[in-house]
Design an enzyme around this catalytic site. Structure first.
Site, PDB file in Angstrom:
ATOM      1  N   HIS A  20       0.834  -1.210   0.000  1.00  0.00           N
ATOM      2  CA  HIS A  20       0.000   0.000   0.000  1.00  0.00           C
ATOM      3  C   HIS A  20       0.868   1.259   0.000  1.00  0.00           C
ATOM      4  O   HIS A  20       1.610   1.486   0.954  1.00  0.00           O
ATOM      5  CB  HIS A  20      -0.884  -0.029   1.255  1.00  0.00           C
ATOM      6  CG  HIS A  20      -1.848   1.090   1.356  1.00  0.00           C
ATOM      7  ND1 HIS A  20      -1.869   1.966   2.418  1.00  0.00           N
ATOM      8  CD2 HIS A  20      -2.843   1.487   0.528  1.00  0.00           C
ATOM      9  CE1 HIS A  20      -2.841   2.834   2.250  1.00  0.00           C
ATOM     10  NE2 HIS A  20      -3.449   2.569   1.110  1.00  0.00           N
ATOM     11  N   ARG A  21       0.798   2.055  -1.057  1.00  0.00           N
ATOM     12  CA  ARG A  21       1.670   3.241  -1.259  1.00  0.00           C
ATOM     13  C   ARG A  21       3.135   2.794  -1.227  1.00  0.00           C
ATOM     14  O   ARG A  21       4.007   3.497  -0.719  1.00  0.00           O
ATOM     15  CB  ARG A  21       1.409   4.305  -0.193  1.00  0.00           C
ATOM     16  CG  ARG A  21      -0.067   4.642   0.004  1.00  0.00           C
ATOM     17  CD  ARG A  21      -0.289   5.707   1.055  1.00  0.00           C
ATOM     18  NE  ARG A  21      -1.711   5.782   1.421  1.00  0.00           N
ATOM     19  CZ  ARG A  21      -2.218   6.516   2.400  1.00  0.00           C
ATOM     20  NH1 ARG A  21      -1.424   7.272   3.119  1.00  0.00           N
ATOM     21  NH2 ARG A  21      -3.513   6.517   2.648  1.00  0.00           N
TER      22      ARG A  21
ATOM     23  N   ASP B 273       0.447  -2.034   4.338  1.00  0.00           N
ATOM     24  CA  ASP B 273       1.654  -1.197   4.393  1.00  0.00           C
ATOM     25  C   ASP B 273       2.956  -2.011   4.485  1.00  0.00           C
ATOM     26  O   ASP B 273       4.029  -1.486   4.186  1.00  0.00           O
ATOM     27  CB  ASP B 273       1.586  -0.256   5.602  1.00  0.00           C
ATOM     28  CG  ASP B 273       0.402   0.712   5.519  1.00  0.00           C
ATOM     29  OD1 ASP B 273      -0.078   0.962   4.398  1.00  0.00           O
ATOM     30  OD2 ASP B 273      -0.034   1.211   6.572  1.00  0.00           O
TER      31      ASP B 273
ATOM     32  N   GLU C 123       0.251  -0.672  -4.652  1.00  0.00           N
ATOM     33  CA  GLU C 123      -0.823   0.290  -4.882  1.00  0.00           C
ATOM     34  C   GLU C 123      -0.188   1.668  -4.791  1.00  0.00           C
ATOM     35  O   GLU C 123       0.734   1.883  -3.993  1.00  0.00           O
ATOM     36  CB  GLU C 123      -1.881   0.111  -3.786  1.00  0.00           C
ATOM     37  CG  GLU C 123      -3.114   0.975  -3.941  1.00  0.00           C
ATOM     38  CD  GLU C 123      -3.106   2.254  -3.117  1.00  0.00           C
ATOM     39  OE1 GLU C 123      -4.123   2.950  -3.134  1.00  0.00           O
ATOM     40  OE2 GLU C 123      -2.086   2.585  -2.468  1.00  0.00           O
TER      41      GLU C 123
ATOM     42  N   ASP D  94      -1.120   6.193  -5.458  1.00  0.00           N
ATOM     43  CA  ASP D  94      -2.157   7.211  -5.662  1.00  0.00           C
ATOM     44  C   ASP D  94      -1.654   8.253  -6.647  1.00  0.00           C
ATOM     45  O   ASP D  94      -0.502   8.697  -6.523  1.00  0.00           O
ATOM     46  CB  ASP D  94      -2.472   7.891  -4.326  1.00  0.00           C
ATOM     47  CG  ASP D  94      -2.783   6.884  -3.238  1.00  0.00           C
ATOM     48  OD1 ASP D  94      -3.863   6.283  -3.297  1.00  0.00           O
ATOM     49  OD2 ASP D  94      -1.924   6.677  -2.352  1.00  0.00           O
TER      50      ASP D  94
ATOM     51  N   HIS E 122      -0.600  10.959  -2.164  1.00  0.00           N
ATOM     52  CA  HIS E 122      -1.929  10.602  -1.667  1.00  0.00           C
ATOM     53  C   HIS E 122      -2.827  11.803  -1.381  1.00  0.00           C
ATOM     54  O   HIS E 122      -3.987  11.841  -1.786  1.00  0.00           O
ATOM     55  CB  HIS E 122      -1.801   9.746  -0.400  1.00  0.00           C
ATOM     56  CG  HIS E 122      -3.126   9.369   0.180  1.00  0.00           C
ATOM     57  ND1 HIS E 122      -3.799  10.152   1.097  1.00  0.00           N
ATOM     58  CD2 HIS E 122      -3.931   8.305  -0.049  1.00  0.00           C
ATOM     59  CE1 HIS E 122      -4.944   9.584   1.405  1.00  0.00           C
ATOM     60  NE2 HIS E 122      -5.056   8.458   0.728  1.00  0.00           N
TER      61      HIS E 122
ATOM     62  N   LYS F 231      -7.092   9.603  -7.877  1.00  0.00           N
ATOM     63  CA  LYS F 231      -7.739  10.289  -6.768  1.00  0.00           C
ATOM     64  C   LYS F 231      -9.051  10.930  -7.232  1.00  0.00           C
ATOM     65  O   LYS F 231      -9.146  11.450  -8.342  1.00  0.00           O
ATOM     66  CB  LYS F 231      -6.781  11.307  -6.137  1.00  0.00           C
ATOM     67  CG  LYS F 231      -5.783  10.618  -5.207  1.00  0.00           C
ATOM     68  CD  LYS F 231      -6.515   9.633  -4.317  1.00  0.00           C
ATOM     69  CE  LYS F 231      -5.931   9.152  -3.078  1.00  0.00           C
ATOM     70  NZ  LYS F 231      -6.747   8.091  -2.452  1.00  0.00           N
TER      71      LYS F 231
ATOM     72  N   GLU G  33      -4.329   4.043  -8.296  1.00  0.00           N
ATOM     73  CA  GLU G  33      -5.573   4.636  -7.781  1.00  0.00           C
ATOM     74  C   GLU G  33      -5.643   6.092  -8.208  1.00  0.00           C
ATOM     75  O   GLU G  33      -4.797   6.906  -7.805  1.00  0.00           O
ATOM     76  CB  GLU G  33      -5.631   4.517  -6.251  1.00  0.00           C
ATOM     77  CG  GLU G  33      -6.958   5.073  -5.738  1.00  0.00           C
ATOM     78  CD  GLU G  33      -7.006   5.299  -4.237  1.00  0.00           C
ATOM     79  OE1 GLU G  33      -6.191   4.730  -3.487  1.00  0.00           O
ATOM     80  OE2 GLU G  33      -7.883   6.084  -3.821  1.00  0.00           O
TER      81      GLU G  33
HETATM   82  O1  G3P Z   1      -6.535   1.720  -2.820  1.00  0.00           O
HETATM   83  C1  G3P Z   1      -6.703   1.347  -1.498  1.00  0.00           C
HETATM   84  C2  G3P Z   1      -6.544   2.500  -0.556  1.00  0.00           C
HETATM   85  O2  G3P Z   1      -5.340   3.149  -0.847  1.00  0.00           O
HETATM   86  C3  G3P Z   1      -7.684   3.481  -0.641  1.00  0.00           C
HETATM   87  O3  G3P Z   1      -7.611   4.513   0.280  1.00  0.00           O
HETATM   88  O4  G3P Z   1      -7.056   6.746   1.090  1.00  0.00           O
HETATM   89  O5  G3P Z   1      -5.350   4.930   1.270  1.00  0.00           O
HETATM   90  O6  G3P Z   1      -5.913   5.910  -0.946  1.00  0.00           O
HETATM   91  P1  G3P Z   1      -6.425   5.573   0.423  1.00  0.00           P
HETATM   92 MG    MG Z   2      -4.735   4.657  -2.226  1.00  0.00          MG
END
Ligand code: G3P
Ligand code: MG
Length: 255
Positions: A16-17, A236, A43, A45, A58, A115, A113
């Site tokens: 995640h990120r 994470d 993943e 953003d 993000h 935004k 992702e």
């Molecule tokens: O894509 C999953 C998750 O990243 C969505 O929420 O706010 O962390 O981008 P956020």
């Molecule tokens: Mg995200």
């Protein structure tokens, strides 16, 4: 075929990120560390900055993740590149992440992702699609967004790239249903992990949808969503998720 769509016995491990538990989120260091920690993918953003480039960050502002202040949409790429995004890392462009995550053999998967607050005049979707095609990454990319209209536009622009609609447990049920309906055709749904119970995953599988869930940061939650039948686990710490998925594999083998 797009690598996200292959059938696998165990869930995918998605950073995640990037490996954001151990490196500054959404930086090249975090994506490289994710690869080192054995993630299947990451993943990230994306949004547009003031000079029009697609950048990987993000929040709407740089305040939390860098030593600067201001809205990303008001700062040029040149200005963004001056900022420290943690441990001397810079805010990367999407193009830089696509290059840094290339590898021979098994492709490193990317969940891009978009935004939700992108202004239509930014043409974020068209720019992202162009970059993914230019870098020949269509077979390792999955698009997602909380904004169903973005998901719908992506289907028109790049039908060859799978899409996911994001939603979370705090959304009223009716709104969730509306968002899913507005998203149009999609292969994946991305609920947060609180929504993941076996019945929900089975109901979706019965209508041909796969589930990736977020943000899973404990062994307990990873085992729970893994047993529920998700296709991918976004968290994470790829090393924690890898250990969880291995434990899940042992359980499946032993029956
Ligand atoms: O894509 C999953 C998750 O990243 C969505 O929420 O706010 O962390 O981008 P956020
Ligand atoms: Mg995200």
């Amino acid at each position: 075929m797009n690598a996200w769509l292959s059938d696998r016995p165990l869930p995918l491990v998605i950073a995640h990120r990037g490996a954001s538990a151990h490196a500054p989120e959404n930086t090249l260091a975090a994506f490289r560390l994710a690869m080192e920690q054995g993630a299947d993918g990451a993943e990230l953003d994306v949004m547009c900055c003031a000079s029009g480039e697609v950048v990987v960050i993000h929040d709407d502002t740089v305040d939390r993740t860098t030593n600067g202040r201001g809205r990303v949409s008001a700062l040029s790429l040149r200005a963004l590149k001056q900022l420290d995004a943690g441990a001397g890392e810079r805010i990367p462009t999407l193009s830089e992440v696509l290059t840094a995550t290339e590898r021979p053999g098994t492709p490193f998967l990317l969940n891009i992702e978009l935004k939700p607050n992108a202004a239509p005049r930014d043409q974020l979707e068209a720019k992202v699609v162009d970059l993914v095609r230019q870098h020949a990454c269509t077979e390792r990319v999955l698009f997602s967004s909380f904004n169903p209209l973005i998901v719908r536009r992506l289907a028109r622009l790049a039908p060859e790239v799978p899409r996911a609609i994001l939603y979370f447990s705090g959304m009223p049920k009716l709104l969730r249903a509306l968002v899913i309906a507005l998203a149009g055709a999609h292969e994946f749904q991305h609920p947060d992990h609180r929504l993941v119970v076996p019945e929900h995953v089975q109901r979706l599988r019965a209508i041909g949808k796969r589930v990736n869930t977020w943000t899973v940061n404990t062994l307990e939650d990873a085992l729970r969503v893994g047993r529920a039948g998700v296709a991918g686990i976004i968290g994470d710490s790829p090393s924690l998720l890898r250990a969880s998925v291995e434990a899940l594999g042992l359980k499946i083998e032993r029956g």
